[in-house]
Design an enzyme around this catalytic site. Structure first.
Site, PDB file in Angstrom:
ATOM      1  N   ASP A 310       0.765  -1.177   0.108  1.00 48.01           N
ATOM      2  CA  ASP A 310      -0.066   0.032   0.018  1.00 48.01           C
ATOM      3  C   ASP A 310       1.030   1.432   0.068  1.00 48.01           C
ATOM      4  O   ASP A 310       1.397   1.716   1.083  1.00 48.01           O
ATOM      5  CB  ASP A 310      -0.933   0.016   1.304  1.00 48.01           C
ATOM      6  CG  ASP A 310      -2.144   0.848   1.020  1.00 48.01           C
ATOM      7  OD1 ASP A 310      -2.311   1.458  -0.110  1.00 48.01           O
ATOM      8  OD2 ASP A 310      -3.180   0.900   2.093  1.00 48.01           O
ATOM      9  N   LYS A 359      -8.119  -1.200   3.385  1.00 44.26           N
ATOM     10  CA  LYS A 359      -7.369  -0.006   3.452  1.00 44.26           C
ATOM     11  C   LYS A 359      -7.430   0.409   4.677  1.00 44.26           C
ATOM     12  O   LYS A 359      -6.474   1.017   5.334  1.00 44.26           O
ATOM     13  CB  LYS A 359      -8.239   0.848   2.397  1.00 44.26           C
ATOM     14  CG  LYS A 359      -7.758   2.322   2.379  1.00 44.26           C
ATOM     15  CD  LYS A 359      -6.347   2.269   1.704  1.00 44.26           C
ATOM     16  CE  LYS A 359      -6.511   2.457   0.339  1.00 44.26           C
ATOM     17  NZ  LYS A 359      -5.064   2.284  -0.296  1.00 44.26           N
ATOM     18  N   LYS A 467       2.350   2.092   3.502  1.00 45.63           N
ATOM     19  CA  LYS A 467       1.672   2.137   4.537  1.00 45.63           C
ATOM     20  C   LYS A 467       1.685   0.908   5.639  1.00 45.63           C
ATOM     21  O   LYS A 467       1.693   1.100   6.766  1.00 45.63           O
ATOM     22  CB  LYS A 467       0.119   2.440   4.312  1.00 45.63           C
ATOM     23  CG  LYS A 467      -0.205   3.530   3.716  1.00 45.63           C
ATOM     24  CD  LYS A 467      -1.583   3.934   3.796  1.00 45.63           C
ATOM     25  CE  LYS A 467      -2.674   3.956   2.597  1.00 45.63           C
ATOM     26  NZ  LYS A 467      -2.401   4.928   1.800  1.00 45.63           N
TER      27      LYS A 467
HETATM   28  P1  NAI Z   1      -8.022   3.270 -10.130  1.00 44.67           P
HETATM   29  O1  NAI Z   1      -9.306   2.636  -9.687  1.00 44.67           O
HETATM   30  O2  NAI Z   1      -8.112   4.528 -10.908  1.00 44.67           O
HETATM   31  O3  NAI Z   1      -7.206   2.407 -10.955  1.00 44.67           O
HETATM   32  C1  NAI Z   1      -7.254   0.941 -10.684  1.00 44.67           C
HETATM   33  C2  NAI Z   1      -7.175   0.301 -12.272  1.00 44.67           C
HETATM   34  O4  NAI Z   1      -7.003  -0.940 -11.953  1.00 44.67           O
HETATM   35  C3  NAI Z   1      -8.442   0.473 -12.651  1.00 44.67           C
HETATM   36  O5  NAI Z   1      -8.069   0.874 -14.206  1.00 44.67           O
HETATM   37  C4  NAI Z   1      -9.006  -0.997 -13.030  1.00 44.67           C
HETATM   38  O6  NAI Z   1      -9.575  -1.051 -14.099  1.00 44.67           O
HETATM   39  C5  NAI Z   1      -7.499  -1.628 -12.806  1.00 44.67           C
HETATM   40  N1  NAI Z   1      -7.951  -2.922 -12.372  1.00 44.67           N
HETATM   41  C6  NAI Z   1      -8.693  -3.646 -11.316  1.00 44.67           C
HETATM   42  N2  NAI Z   1      -8.464  -4.999 -11.218  1.00 44.67           N
HETATM   43  C7  NAI Z   1      -7.732  -5.195 -11.974  1.00 44.67           C
HETATM   44  C8  NAI Z   1      -6.870  -6.609 -12.503  1.00 44.67           C
HETATM   45  N3  NAI Z   1      -7.387  -7.621 -11.850  1.00 44.67           N
HETATM   46  N4  NAI Z   1      -5.893  -6.443 -13.361  1.00 44.67           N
HETATM   47  C9  NAI Z   1      -5.851  -5.531 -14.147  1.00 44.67           C
HETATM   48  N5  NAI Z   1      -6.268  -4.409 -14.010  1.00 44.67           N
HETATM   49  C10 NAI Z   1      -7.284  -4.214 -12.822  1.00 44.67           C
HETATM   50  O7  NAI Z   1      -7.322   3.426  -8.638  1.00 44.67           O
HETATM   51  P2  NAI Z   1      -5.966   4.212  -8.561  1.00 44.67           P
HETATM   52  O8  NAI Z   1      -6.301   5.627  -7.931  1.00 44.67           O
HETATM   53  O9  NAI Z   1      -5.107   4.287  -9.638  1.00 44.67           O
HETATM   54  O10 NAI Z   1      -5.434   3.399  -7.300  1.00 44.67           O
HETATM   55  C11 NAI Z   1      -4.598   2.278  -7.581  1.00 44.67           C
HETATM   56  C12 NAI Z   1      -4.786   1.459  -6.054  1.00 44.67           C
HETATM   57  O11 NAI Z   1      -3.520   2.225  -5.529  1.00 44.67           O
HETATM   58  C13 NAI Z   1      -5.768   1.482  -5.316  1.00 44.67           C
HETATM   59  O12 NAI Z   1      -5.792   0.304  -4.675  1.00 44.67           O
HETATM   60  C14 NAI Z   1      -5.338   2.346  -4.322  1.00 44.67           C
HETATM   61  O13 NAI Z   1      -6.134   2.226  -3.029  1.00 44.67           O
HETATM   62  C15 NAI Z   1      -3.818   2.229  -4.119  1.00 44.67           C
HETATM   63  N6  NAI Z   1      -3.422   3.467  -3.563  1.00 44.67           N
HETATM   64  C16 NAI Z   1      -3.513   4.628  -4.156  1.00 44.67           C
HETATM   65  C17 NAI Z   1      -3.126   5.748  -3.510  1.00 44.67           C
HETATM   66  C18 NAI Z   1      -2.981   7.352  -3.980  1.00 44.67           C
HETATM   67  O14 NAI Z   1      -2.575   8.158  -3.595  1.00 44.67           O
HETATM   68  N7  NAI Z   1      -3.467   7.359  -5.104  1.00 44.67           N
HETATM   69  C19 NAI Z   1      -1.929   5.528  -2.379  1.00 44.67           C
HETATM   70  C20 NAI Z   1      -2.142   4.189  -1.715  1.00 44.67           C
HETATM   71  C21 NAI Z   1      -2.648   3.333  -2.533  1.00 44.67           C
HETATM   72  C1  DG6 Z   2      -8.674   6.966   0.315  1.00 44.40           C
HETATM   73  O1  DG6 Z   2      -7.982   7.110   1.318  1.00 44.40           O
HETATM   74  C2  DG6 Z   2      -7.981   6.513  -0.873  1.00 44.40           C
HETATM   75  C3  DG6 Z   2      -6.799   5.691  -0.663  1.00 44.40           C
HETATM   76  O2  DG6 Z   2      -6.411   4.961  -1.484  1.00 44.40           O
HETATM   77  C4  DG6 Z   2      -5.759   6.767  -0.205  1.00 44.40           C
HETATM   78  O3  DG6 Z   2      -5.801   7.766  -1.087  1.00 44.40           O
HETATM   79  C5  DG6 Z   2      -4.375   6.135  -0.444  1.00 44.40           C
HETATM   80  O4  DG6 Z   2      -4.377   5.022   0.223  1.00 44.40           O
HETATM   81  C6  DG6 Z   2      -3.492   7.141   0.048  1.00 44.40           C
HETATM   82  O5  DG6 Z   2      -3.411   7.334   1.624  1.00 44.40           O
HETATM   83  P1  DG6 Z   2      -2.652   8.049   2.448  1.00 44.40           P
HETATM   84  O6  DG6 Z   2      -3.139   7.775   3.697  1.00 44.40           O
HETATM   85  O7  DG6 Z   2      -1.339   7.525   2.288  1.00 44.40           O
HETATM   86  O8  DG6 Z   2      -3.056   9.483   1.773  1.00 44.40           O
END
Ligand code: NAI
Ligand code: DG6
Length: 510
Positions: A310, A359, A467
């Protein structure tokens, strides 16, 4: 420094003996023999035994051409990562209503942070000053602009459409990158929809079918195709947060049997197994428990590397800073109430209570080591703090996450100290640089051996970016911002043959 009340400089500094470190370098590697010093405390915690272990740290110098395969390529993080790197690679500027902007790598530790590598002394005045070096110059590291990028997504839109859908980067930038972005199409995904939110189905139009073993074989073949283009592949999970699989898979035999029998494992485990079998680094950027004991053991058996879990981008990282600040100052945090809302697809997926649980767990543990570090503030039986984590989906704010935190602390004479913070930021603009760091530094760590052993199977040294760090010593997890940064920086310095100093400044003050 060197002061005695007058303006005169007291020349107290005595150049010491050369510190015990041997460094040699060949065309292919840097070899360092380092005296690793630490203190062992007895069970009663009354005696302190100084220990010195000689460690041989060898770093392969040749920087490979790196292929990054993102799982979740066309999500918000994936698309921001790819377009951000391409903008830097082509040095594209773009117009906004506040002026012309040019690309940077701010927020990336490996590209934009520095480390204090030592002191300089002015021969004339005797004054000392710190010397800081860019992290990227301490050891030979891959450059993000050289990455070959690809990967999988269950949504088949091309990268230009994905960037537009994410609403993170400006259209004036995306239009300049359009031809290149349009050529990037995600590979069909391995998906087990049972492990992500039901509200994701309208996104699914690009998936593989087959048994678990067939899916793994297809993913392996995709990885091998990337291997023909580059020297080293890294697989990075930035797909939806999955529900945790409980109970955990304990043994490799059980894991293999489940794969054989097609017991519908979560997709993250399938990608991870494919990466392990192809001996490429797998990084888990989401909170689910992909790294079951069986998976870690499987990686060990294959000599493969894992890192997770994460991404720690904003609110949680801030929390570890607040832990350092408050508990580190002798102030007792008694409550931490963290709330955030966001309107991107990640927020939508986290509406599912079981995805949210993954999460929540990941976000909730980060103060544990700070609490355990201080038995004055947190004596046995009084080590509970009220720690709440709430995440809400508010589509209107898109990727611009709002995070509100309130820290309630007990101060001198039972006073109360309440600190609130409010953070507004594009979530993906925080995550993409951390993804870059995990790839750049993960690849570098895969070239480092200590006493002939790899740093795996879990790359604990990447904890700074995660995380809920998975480490080779599961009972010893560091969350503190300061310590995590120091551990990573010190390792890089030692591998480069630079002794991290002990921080006392004795040489300068006395
Ligand atoms: P998002 O939902 O925009 O992107 C995820 C992508 O994964 C989507 O395009 C979806 O179609 C694809 N997907 C889902 N299952 C799949 C599979 N089995 N195989 C291939 N593709 C698949 O989400 P985002 O904002 O890009 O975040 C991605 C991940 O990162 C999430 O799990 C989120 O919790 C994690 N994350 C994000 C943070 C941030 O600051 N943006 C920080 C910490 C973690
Ligand atoms: C809501 O908390 C969506 C999550 O995917 C966070 O944005 C992501 O885990 C980032 O978390 P943090 O606590 O590092 O800002």
């Amino acid at each position: 420094l060197g002061g005695n009340g007058s303006n005169a400089v007291t020349p107290r500094f005595q150049p010491g003996q050369i510190a015990p470190l041997q460094r040699s370098e060949t065309a292919s590697e840097i070899q360092v023999v380092y005296q690793h010093r630490f203190t062992l405390v007895d069970d009663a915690e009354t005696s302190y035994q100084p220990v010195c272990q000689e460690k041989r740290v060898v770093t392969q110098k040749l920087v490979p051409k790196v292929g990054v395969m993102l799982v979740g390529l066309t999500g918000n993080n994936g698309s921001t990562f790819v377009a951000g790197i391409l903008a830097n690679k082509h040095k594209v500027s773009w117009e906004t209503r506040t002026g012309t902007k040019s690309p940077n790598f701010f927020g990336s530790f490996s590209q934009s942070a520095t480390a204090r590598v030592g002191f300089k002394r002015d021969e004339k005045t005797g004054a000392f000053s710190d010397v800081h070096k860019p992290i990227s110059e301490i050891l030979p590291m891959a450059r993000p602009v050289d990455f070959v990028m690809g990967g999988w997504d269950m949504s088949g839109v091309n990268m230009y459409q994905a960037c537009k859908r994410a609403q993170v980067l400006e259209p004036t930038l995306l239009d300049q990158l359009k031809p290149e972005l349009e050529r990037i199409i995600p590979l069909p995904a391995a998906l087990n929809p049972d492990f992500i939110a039901g509200n994701q189905t309208d996104r699914v139009d690009n998936v593989l079918s087959g048994t678990d073993r067939e899916l793994i074989e297809q993913l392996r073949s995709d990885i091998r195709a990337m291997k023909t283009l580059v020297d080293k592949v890294v697989v990075l999970w930035t797909a939806n947060t999955e529900k945790c699989l409980k109970p955990e898979i304990e043994t490799v035999e059980d894991l293999q049997e489940r794969i054989r029998e097609g017991k519908a494992l979560p997709a993250s485990v399938l990608y991870c197994v494919a990466a392990i079998e192809e001996q490429v680094l797998f990084i888990n950027g989401s909170p689910q428990n992909t790294f079951h004991p069986a998976v870690i053991e499987y990686a060990r058996q294959h000599g493969s590397l894992l890192a997770g879990s994460d991404f720690k981008s904003g609110q949680t990282r801030f929390k570890t800073v607040m832990g350092d600040f408050l508990i580190g100052s002798g102030i007792r945090i008694s409550a931490c109430a963290s709330y955030n809302h966001l309107g991107n697809n990640d927020g939508r997926n986290l509406q599912d209570p079981m995805c949210f649980d993954s999460k929540k767990n990941s976000k909730s543990g980060v103060l544990n080591d700070a609490i355990r570090s201080n038995a004055i503030l947190y004596p046995e039986g009084k080590d509970h703090i009220d720690h709440e984590v709430v995440i809400k989906y508010v589509p209107a704010v898109g990727d611009s996450k709002r995070a509100l935190d309130e820290y309630t602390s007990d101060i001198f004479m039972n006073g109360r100290n309440t600190i609130s913070s409010y953070n507004v930021c594009e979530d993906s603009l925080l995550a993409a640089p951390i993804m870059i760091d995990l790839v750049v530094l993960g690849e570098l760590l895969s070239r480092i051996k200590v006493d002939g052993n790899s740093l795996g199977p879990l790359l604990s040294y990447l904890s700074f970016f995660l995380k809920a760090p998975d480490t080779n010593q599961p009972n010893y997890v560091v969350n503190s911002f300061t310590r995590q940064r120091q551990i990573l920086t010190s390792l890089l310095m030692v591998a480069a043959g630079i002794i991290p100093d002990d921080g006392t400044l004795l040489f300068a003050h006395f």
